[in-house]
Design a protein around this motif. Structure first.
Motif, PDB file in Angstrom:
ATOM      1  N   TYR A   1       0.863  -1.329   0.054  1.00 17.58           N
ATOM      2  CA  TYR A   1       0.035   0.088  -0.201  1.00 17.58           C
ATOM      3  C   TYR A   1       0.893   1.302   0.022  1.00 17.58           C
ATOM      4  O   TYR A   1       1.717   1.324   0.898  1.00 17.58           O
ATOM      5  CB  TYR A   1      -0.942  -0.100   1.255  1.00 17.58           C
ATOM      6  N   LYS A   2       0.848   1.885  -1.070  1.00 19.89           N
ATOM      7  CA  LYS A   2       1.754   3.081  -1.038  1.00 19.89           C
ATOM      8  C   LYS A   2       1.142   4.442  -1.334  1.00 19.89           C
ATOM      9  O   LYS A   2       0.352   4.816  -2.127  1.00 19.89           O
ATOM     10  CB  LYS A   2       2.491   2.918  -2.550  1.00 19.89           C
ATOM     11  N   PRO A   3       1.376   5.413  -0.216  1.00 18.76           N
ATOM     12  CA  PRO A   3       0.780   6.464  -0.163  1.00 18.76           C
ATOM     13  C   PRO A   3       1.627   7.433  -1.074  1.00 18.76           C
ATOM     14  O   PRO A   3       2.851   7.388  -0.867  1.00 18.76           O
ATOM     15  CB  PRO A   3       0.729   7.295   1.200  1.00 18.76           C
ATOM     16  N   ARG A   4       1.259   8.079  -1.961  1.00 16.28           N
ATOM     17  CA  ARG A   4       1.903   9.008  -2.968  1.00 16.28           C
ATOM     18  C   ARG A   4       1.294  10.534  -2.989  1.00 16.28           C
ATOM     19  O   ARG A   4      -0.011  10.502  -3.007  1.00 16.28           O
ATOM     20  CB  ARG A   4       1.708   8.483  -4.271  1.00 16.28           C
ATOM     21  N   SER A   5       2.237  11.313  -3.261  1.00 12.28           N
ATOM     22  CA  SER A   5       1.767  12.838  -3.071  1.00 12.28           C
ATOM     23  C   SER A   5       0.595  13.343  -4.105  1.00 12.28           C
ATOM     24  O   SER A   5      -0.187  13.955  -3.983  1.00 12.28           O
ATOM     25  CB  SER A   5       2.982  13.734  -3.253  1.00 12.28           C
ATOM     26  N   SER A   6       0.773  12.471  -5.412  1.00 19.55           N
ATOM     27  CA  SER A   6      -0.342  12.806  -6.310  1.00 19.55           C
ATOM     28  C   SER A   6      -1.158  11.563  -6.329  1.00 19.55           C
ATOM     29  O   SER A   6      -0.635  10.402  -6.541  1.00 19.55           O
ATOM     30  CB  SER A   6       0.577  12.982  -7.572  1.00 19.55           C
ATOM     31  N   PRO A   7      -2.542  11.946  -6.612  1.00 13.12           N
ATOM     32  CA  PRO A   7      -3.492  10.820  -6.824  1.00 13.12           C
ATOM     33  C   PRO A   7      -3.216  10.280  -8.066  1.00 13.12           C
ATOM     34  O   PRO A   7      -3.812   9.103  -8.383  1.00 13.12           O
ATOM     35  CB  PRO A   7      -4.908  11.470  -6.937  1.00 13.12           C
ATOM     36  N   TYR A   8      -2.312  10.664  -8.957  1.00 16.97           N
ATOM     37  CA  TYR A   8      -2.354  10.061 -10.539  1.00 16.97           C
ATOM     38  C   TYR A   8      -1.026   9.056 -10.694  1.00 16.97           C
ATOM     39  O   TYR A   8      -0.777   8.547 -11.443  1.00 16.97           O
ATOM     40  CB  TYR A   8      -2.304  11.390 -11.356  1.00 16.97           C
ATOM     41  N   ALA A   9      -0.309   9.052  -9.327  1.00 16.58           N
ATOM     42  CA  ALA A   9       0.937   8.029  -9.425  1.00 16.58           C
ATOM     43  C   ALA A   9       0.296   6.780  -8.915  1.00 16.58           C
ATOM     44  O   ALA A   9      -0.832   6.570  -8.258  1.00 16.58           O
ATOM     45  CB  ALA A   9       1.886   8.763  -8.402  1.00 16.58           C
ATOM     46  N   PHE A  10       1.312   5.729  -9.094  1.00 16.20           N
ATOM     47  CA  PHE A  10       0.982   4.375  -8.774  1.00 16.20           C
ATOM     48  C   PHE A  10       0.740   4.215  -7.388  1.00 16.20           C
ATOM     49  O   PHE A  10       1.782   4.834  -6.681  1.00 16.20           O
ATOM     50  CB  PHE A  10       2.194   3.526  -9.132  1.00 16.20           C
ATOM     51  N   GLN A  11      -0.219   3.559  -6.923  1.00 18.80           N
ATOM     52  CA  GLN A  11      -0.504   3.512  -5.519  1.00 18.80           C
ATOM     53  C   GLN A  11      -0.265   2.124  -4.668  1.00 18.80           C
ATOM     54  O   GLN A  11      -0.846   1.732  -3.691  1.00 18.80           O
ATOM     55  CB  GLN A  11      -2.049   3.876  -5.236  1.00 18.80           C
ATOM     56  N   GLY A  12       0.291   1.221  -5.415  1.00 12.09           N
ATOM     57  CA  GLY A  12       0.648   0.067  -4.898  1.00 12.09           C
ATOM     58  C   GLY A  12      -0.281  -1.193  -5.264  1.00 12.09           C
ATOM     59  O   GLY A  12      -1.368  -0.880  -5.809  1.00 12.09           O
ATOM     60  N   HIS A  13       0.163  -2.380  -5.312  1.00 11.84           N
ATOM     61  CA  HIS A  13      -0.902  -3.731  -5.552  1.00 11.84           C
ATOM     62  C   HIS A  13      -1.799  -3.754  -4.670  1.00 11.84           C
ATOM     63  O   HIS A  13      -2.886  -4.622  -4.854  1.00 11.84           O
ATOM     64  CB  HIS A  13       0.028  -4.788  -6.023  1.00 11.84           C
ATOM     65  N   GLY A  14      -1.612  -3.323  -3.154  1.00 17.13           N
ATOM     66  CA  GLY A  14      -2.646  -3.548  -2.372  1.00 17.13           C
ATOM     67  C   GLY A  14      -2.658  -5.121  -2.056  1.00 17.13           C
ATOM     68  O   GLY A  14      -1.974  -5.889  -2.033  1.00 17.13           O
ATOM     69  N   LYS A  15      -4.054  -5.506  -1.585  1.00 18.59           N
ATOM     70  CA  LYS A  15      -4.127  -6.814  -0.957  1.00 18.59           C
ATOM     71  C   LYS A  15      -3.856  -7.832  -2.066  1.00 18.59           C
ATOM     72  O   LYS A  15      -3.690  -9.055  -1.649  1.00 18.59           O
ATOM     73  CB  LYS A  15      -5.617  -6.998  -0.478  1.00 18.59           C
TER      74      LYS A  15
END
Lengths: 374, 374, 374, 374
Positions: free
Chosen positions: B138-152
C-alpha cells in the motif's frame, strides 16, 4: 515532461542504457532524445510525451544520468486553472455561495464544550447577521491524554441549535470516515436543520484514504487545511486527491506553517499565499487567523494580531475566514485563550467589511480592461 | 506543571482573576501560588499539581498573564524511561527479538511490483542469512495520479514466498485500518507463513484514528516513522497514542526531515537523534537511510551516501535498518533508482557488521561501572 | 531571571553543587533558591537578581540540573517598549520624519547600472511626488562570480541626480565600514545634495562589527534587514547592537524568510510580524515586497503578488515600503525581472494610499479610549 | 546554462521579445534557441553558452517566459572536483597536513577566560599527544550585553603557552579584518610560537568583505563554518569567495543547522553532509559536535550525545573535529556546560581512534579497484 541529463553524458555508457531501458517500459509514454552541441559541452535532453501526469518528478529525477526534471503540463488537472478554461469556479451549498468572488466569516467554537455555550454562540451569530460557523466535535490532539472532543454525542444539539438560529453551514473537522455517517445521521435526526462543511485538518492532509472518502461523497463540501511540513504544491495535490474521486466542492484553508521562524506567533502566518492559491487553482481560499497567530497580543494601535492577520488575508482576496470565538474563553477546553469575545464580534465584522470593501476597490483599480475578466 | 506569570502581575487585575477562574475549574488539579520579591520586580508562579498530564502546555501558555509553562512530570507515560523503571525494554515477535540491544536489517522492496522480483529478493535475503524484509503493498503517493501499490492482491504470494525462504518478519506500510484485516486474512490463507510488522508512514504520524486502531490490536508489532514538519516530541507522543491503547511493541523509525537545509539529499538525515530516542523512550530505534538520503551518489572514497548514513545510525546505537533493494531497479515502480543492487548486499552487510562491532566496543569503553547497567 | 531545575534535584548531588559554584562567581548577581513540595515531586527554582542582562539564556540553560530558563526583564533595553516609557518614538532625517505613525515609499533601483537609468528613475519619482528612493551601489551576491555593484564610482552622479530631482533620502546597502566614508565623501563632494539611510542587508545581520560601526556614527540613520535563519528575537537583538553604540535612529525591515515553505515565492513573506515588531520595539517597520515575493506573477484579479504583499504590510501598520522599480527591467543587472515598471508607479501609489487610508480607519475603529493613546 | 521556457510561449509576444532583448546584452554570452514540437505542446529552450558563470540562476529565472534554469557547468570553479582534475587536495601548515585523507582533533576552549585555564588546557593536550587546539579570543554573541571575548589582550599568553606545550595550530575565530593583524602581531611578538587557522563563524558566512580579506592573505589557512539559514550550496559558494581571492587552504566545518526540527539538540546535526562536501569539493571537512549538540546529555549506553555525533562524523570520513573542553566548565564564560572535562579526553581520543580505524576498514572494503583511486 523533460529530463535534463547531466552534461557530457555518454550515450554508450551503462548508466545511460539503464535510463533508456527504464523509460522504455513506461506505459503510454513516447520518448524523444535531443542533443545540443554547445561551446563547452554536449547536452542531452529527453522529452517524455503522452500520459506524463502519472509520472512523479521525484521518481524521474532519481533515474540514472538525470540532473533535472521539468513538468510542462498542468499540475492540478481538475482544480487547476487552465488556458481557455470555462469551467465554473463557484458552488452553492445550503443556499450559501462559495467562490473566489465571495467572502464568508465562519466565527465559532474551536471545540464544543457545553450546550449553553453553543447556544450563546449561535444566538450571537444570528444577532450579527451571520449564517456560517465553526464547531469542533472531533478534536485531534498531539497528546493522547488531552481532551479529544465530545464527538457524536454533541451533534444533535449542535445541529438543532444551528437550525434554531438560522445557521446554514457549520465547518466541522472530521478525523475518521465514520464521522461522516455520524454527521449524516445527526442531520437526518434533526430534520436537516443545518448544513455541514467537512473539515480535514492539517494533520490529516496526507491521510489519503480519508481524502478519498470525502471525495467519494457528494453530500458535503470540504474545507481542506494546508499541511505543515510539506510544500504548498503537495498540499494542493492533496486537494486534487479529493477532486479526483468526484467531489470538487473544496475550499482550501491557509492556517500558518509550523516553524520557529514564525515566533512569537504560534505558527508562521502564510496568508501571502492567498493570491497564489487563487492563481494556481479555482478553489475559494480560506484563512484561519486564530490558529495561525495563536495569541491575543495586540500592537500599540490597539488592534489584535489576529485582526491584523485577518485583514492581511482579506486585503489580498481571501474568500472565507475561520475564526475562534468563545462566550467564556476561560472555560474553553481547547485553545480558549486565543478566542475572541462576543463583545468583540461587531468591531471584528466592521473591520472585515472595511477591508473587504478596500479589496474590491483595489480590484477595480487593477481590473483588466477586457469584458469578462473575473 | 508550573505556570510562570509575566513580571509585575497585579493579583487584583481582571486578567489575573480570569486566569485563576480558568484554573479553578480544571478537574483533579490543585493550584498553589507563589510570589517572590526580587531586586527588580515581583514574580508570581502557579504550581498545578495532580492530574496535569491531561493539560496541554500550549493551552496553559495561552491563559492570561502566563509567560511560560514548564511540565515537570514525564512526557511519555508508557514508553518513556522513568526513574527506577524496571519494565522490560524488549519484545519478541515470530522468534525475532527487538530491543535497544539488538540490530536487525530489513532489506527489501520499497514497493512490490511483480512476483518474480519478490522471489528474487526473498531468495537473496535467505542466501545472505537475513530473516526480515520490507515489502510495500500500500503506497501513499503525493499525487493521486501516481502508482498506489498493488494492495491486497499481492499479499498471498508475498507471504507465501516469505515462508518459502524463511523470512519471519515483513515491515509493511498500511494507510487504512482495513489493511490490517486484509493482512490478517492473507496470513491465515498462507498458513501464517511469515510475520508482519505494521508500518505507519510519516504522512500518517498524526492520523490518530489509525494509530489508535493499531494500538488496539495485539497481533502485530508496529513500526512508526517520524513525521516531518512536527517536533520530535510530537512524533514520540504519536507513539504514545499507540501504546495508550494497549500495544507497546513499537519500533520508532528515523527517516529524515523534509527541509531544503538537507539538500542535495532528499531529506535532512536525522540519525543524530538515535541516542535521543533511546534516552527518552524504551523503544528500539530504526533508521531508514534509503528515504533519508534518496540518491545513489557516493563520495570519493567509493562509499554510497546511503551506506555512510547507515553507518552513522549504527555507530550511535540504532537497532534496525530499513533499506531499499531491488533486483532490477530500473523496473521499480517507486523510488527505484535509490535502491541498492543484489550484488551490493554482501558488502552492505559486511559494513553493517563492522560498524556494529565498533559500536559494541564503544559501548564497552564507556559502560558505567555498575553491575546491571544496560 | 529564573532557572527552573529538573524535578527531584538532590541538593547534595555533585551536579547541583557544580551549578551553585558556577552561579556564585557571576558578577553582580544575587542568587536565591526556592523549593516547593508538590503532590508528586519537589521542585527547585533559582532566582538570579541584579545585572541579569549580561547573562545569556542559552548559557544558563546549559548549566547542570537546569531544565528551563525564564528571563523576566526586558529584552531590548534601548529599543524596546517599556512600561511608562515616555521616550520619543520618532526621528527626523533630512526633513523626513520616520516613526511608527508615518508611511514612506522608497521606490528605486535594486542596483545602479547606468547614469541614464538613475536619472529616469529620479525624474519619475519627482513626477510622482516622492522624496525617498533606494539605490544599490554595493551588492552582496551569493557567488563571487556575479556582478557586485558599481561601488563608490557611481556615488557622485547618484547623489547629484538625487539633489536635482528633490530626493531627500536614499536607502543604500553597505557591506563594509569603509563604505560609510565613501558615502560621506561623495555627499560632501556634491554639496550634501541628498541624504542616505545606511542599509545593512540580511546577510550581515550578525556581522556585529559592522553593526557596531554604524552604531557609532550619527550622520546617517540605519535600515536593518531581518536575518534569515535566525529568530525574530535574534534579529531585534542585532538592532540593539546598533543602538547600544549610540545610534538609535533605526528602521527595521521585514524581507521574507528563506525556506521552501514559502514556495513559489522567492521567500516566505513575513509581514504578519509588522505588528509584532511595533509591539516589541519602538522602531518604525519597513516591508520589502520585491525581495520577499521575487516574481511578477499576478492573481486572477489582475493584481501582482508584489502589490498584494505591499497591501498586507500596510494594512497592518507598516511605516515604510522598499520596492524595486526599473525603467528598463530587462537591462537590470540584478533582480531586474521582479522590478515594477515606471508605468506601474501611479497605480502602485494609488493602491498604497487606499490601503493606508483603510489602515487609519481601522486604527480609529480600535483606538483605546484614553486621551494620549498612540 | 539552459533556460526552459513556459510551454506554448509565443515567439511573437512582447514578453518573449523582452526576454530576447535582455539576453542579447549579456556580455560574452552566445544565445541559441531550440524548439521542440511535442504531442501536447511546443517547448522552447534557450541555451546560453560562453561565460555563463557570471550569471545567477535566480536572475535568469526571473526573466519573462522562463520556467526553469539549469546550470550545466561546475559550480565551484576553484574548490570543486572536476573531471580529470589532478590538482592537489592537501595542504600543509606549520608541519600539520590537512586533506581529505587526514584526521585531526582540535580540542580546546570555546572562549579564553584566564591564563591558568589556558595553560591547563595546553598541558592536557600535550600529555595526550595533540598538537592542535581551539581557543576563542573574539566571540560574536547574539546580545550586545553578553561577554564578547578578551580579544587581542589574551593573544600573547595564549600563543606563548601554545609554543611552550608544542601546539602547532590554533583554530581561532575572527569577526573583523583587523583581527588578522592583531594575530599576526602577537605571533611575531612571541617569536612565531605557534600557528593559527583563522575561523570564520556561521554568522559571518556571507560577510563577503571579510571572506575576501582572508582570501587575500596567505599567512593563515581558513576554517569556514557553514551558515545557518542558507543552503549548503550557498555556504560552499562562500568558500569559493575566499578561494577566488587567492587562498584555497580552506577547511569546511559542519556545525549543525538552526531549526527546531533538531530539538532537543541545540542545532540539527548535519554530519550526513560530510560525504557530500567531500564529493562536491576538494576541501577537508571538519565537524563541530559541541555546538551542534550543545548538551552533555547521554544515552543509556553511557555515551554522551557529543561523542555519538563525533563518531557519526568520523565514520563517514570527517577530517577534523572541533570540540569544546574546559578544565573547570562551571567557570567557563561561554558555553561552559557543553564542554567536555579533562578527565574525559583520553576516552574521547580512544573513541576517535577506534571509529577512525573502522572508517579506514570501510574504505578498504569499498575501495575502487583502480590503482590510484583516492
Amino acid at each position: 515532461m523533460i529530463l535534463i541529463l547531466q552534461p557530457q553524458v555518454d550515450s554508450e555508457s551503462a548508466e545511460y542504457k539503464k535510463l533508456i531501458a527504464a523509460l522504455s517500459v513506461l506505459p503510454n509514454i513516447q520518448v524523444r532524445t535531443h542533443q545540443v552541441l554547445g561551446a563547452r559541452q554536449t547536452l542531452t535532453e529527453i522529452y517524455l510525451l503522452g500520459d506524463t501526469l502519472s509520472l512523479s518528478i521525484e521518481d524521474m529525477r532519481s533515474l540514472p544520468c538525470v540532473e533535472r526534471v521539468v513538468r510542462v503540463s498542468q499540475a492540478y488537472r481538475i482544480l487547476g486553472r487552465h488556458k481557455d478554461d470555462l469551467r465554473p469556479t463557484a458552488f452553492e451549498y445550503n443556499r450559501v455561495r462559495f467562490s473566489q468572488d465571495d467572502l464568508h466569516v465562519f466565527a465559532g467554537l474551536c471545540a464544543v464544550d457545553v450546550r449553553e455555550n453553543v447556544e450563546r454562540m449561535m444566538s450571537l451569530l444570528r444577532d450579527n447577521g451571520l449564517v456560517c460557523t465553526r464547531m469542533g466535535a472531533y478534536k485531534p490532539r498531539s497528546s493522547p491524554y488531552a481532551f479529544q472532543g465530545h464527538g457524536k454525542t454533541c451533534l444533535p444539539y449542535v445541529f438543532e441549535l444551528a437550525g434554531k438560529y438560522g445557521i446554514r453551514v457549520i465547518a466541522m473537522e472530521i478525523t475518521h470516515e465514520s464521522h461522516i455517517e455520524e454527521i449524516r445521521a445527526a442531520l437526518a435526526q434533526t430534520g436537516q436543520a443545518t448544513g455541514v462543511m467537512l473539515q480535514i485538518g492539517t494533520r490529516n492532509i496526507q491521510n489519503f484514504e480519508l481524502l478519498k472518502t470525502v471525495g467519494r461523497q457528494q453530500d458535503f463540501p470540504v474545507l481542506l487545511k494546508r499541511g505543515f511540513g510539506i510544500t504548498l504544491e503537495e498540499s494542493l495535490s492533496a486537494a486534487e486527491y479529493i477532486a479526483s474521486e468526484g467531489n470538487s466542492r473544496i475550499v482550501f484553508c491557509l492556517r500558518g506553517m509550523k516553524t520557529n521562524l514564525g515566533d512569537p506567533h504560534r505558527n508562521f502566518v502564510d496568508f501571502s499565499h492567498v493570491p497564489v492559491v487563487r492563481r494556481l487553482t479555482r478553489m475559494p481560499v480560506c484563512v484561519d487567523p486564530s490558529h495561525s497567530v495563536g495569541t491575543r497580543d495586540k500592537s500599540p494601535d490597539g488592534i489584535l494580531d489576529i485582526l491584523h492577520a485577518t485583514a492581511q488575508g482579506i486585503i489580498a482576496g481571501a474568500n472565507m475566514v475561520l475564526v475562534d470565538f468563545h462566550p467564556v474563553p476561560e472555560q474553553a477546553l481547547v485553545d480558549g485563550p486565543q478566542a475572541l469575545l462576543p463583545s468583540e464580534l461587531p468591531a471584528f465584522l466592521e473591520d472585515v467589511r472595511l477591508v473587504r470593501a478596500t479589496y474590491e476597490k483595489r480590484r477595480a483599480l487593477f481590473r483588466p480592461a477586457g469584458p469578462n475578466a473575473s
